[in-house]
Design a protein around this motif. Structure first.
Motif: not given
Length: 137
Positions: A45-47, A21-22, A15-16, A38-40
């Motif tokens: 999403a992966f985390a 980062d948003l 979550l953090v 895109f990579h960010g």
């Protein structure tokens, strides 16, 4: 108790980063290329997905070792990126953002140090008290 500690650490890495980062210094930074954003987004999403899987394993399957390994891999990725940042032109702080410090240390270094140590301690605890198999409580 181990399940609670591992769950809190898991929520941290799931979550953090999204909260941090948003914003305009990271994912919404107009200076970043579309591909970098895109990579960010992919990373966040992966985390979150790995964290949700880990929480499922902890609370539904009563397993802690694999969720701890997930957390160590997440933290390990940070340390690899940190160690090799000069090779790819990376940095811990965005020059268009601002540096946050905790107790005189760059915030990412401080937080990932704490998280890494706690995940390592949880792994040691789970192996010592639950054996090397599943770490079930």
């Amino acid at each position: 108790m181990l399940k609670i500690v591992v769950s809190l650490l898991t929520v941290f890495y799931g979550l953090v980063p999204a909260i941090a980062d948003l914003n305009e210094t990271h994912l919404l930074n107009p200076l970043w290329s579309e591909h970098a954003r895109f990579h960010g987004a992919w990373f966040l999403a992966f985390a979150a997905g790995i964290a949700l899987t880990a929480l499922f394993l902890i609370w539904v399957r009563d397993q802690v070792v694999l969720p701890i390994v997930f957390g160590l891999l997440f933290a390990g990725g940070f340390w690899v990126a940190t160690l090799f940042q000069s090779a790819y032109g990376g940095g811990l702080v965005d020059p268009n953002g601002f540096e946050q410090q905790i107790m005189g240390f760059e915030s990412n270094l401080f937080l990932f140090s704490v998280v890494s140590v706690l995940f390592l301690a949880a792994l040691g605890f789970s192996v010592k008290f639950y054996g090397s198999s599943s770490g079930d409580e």
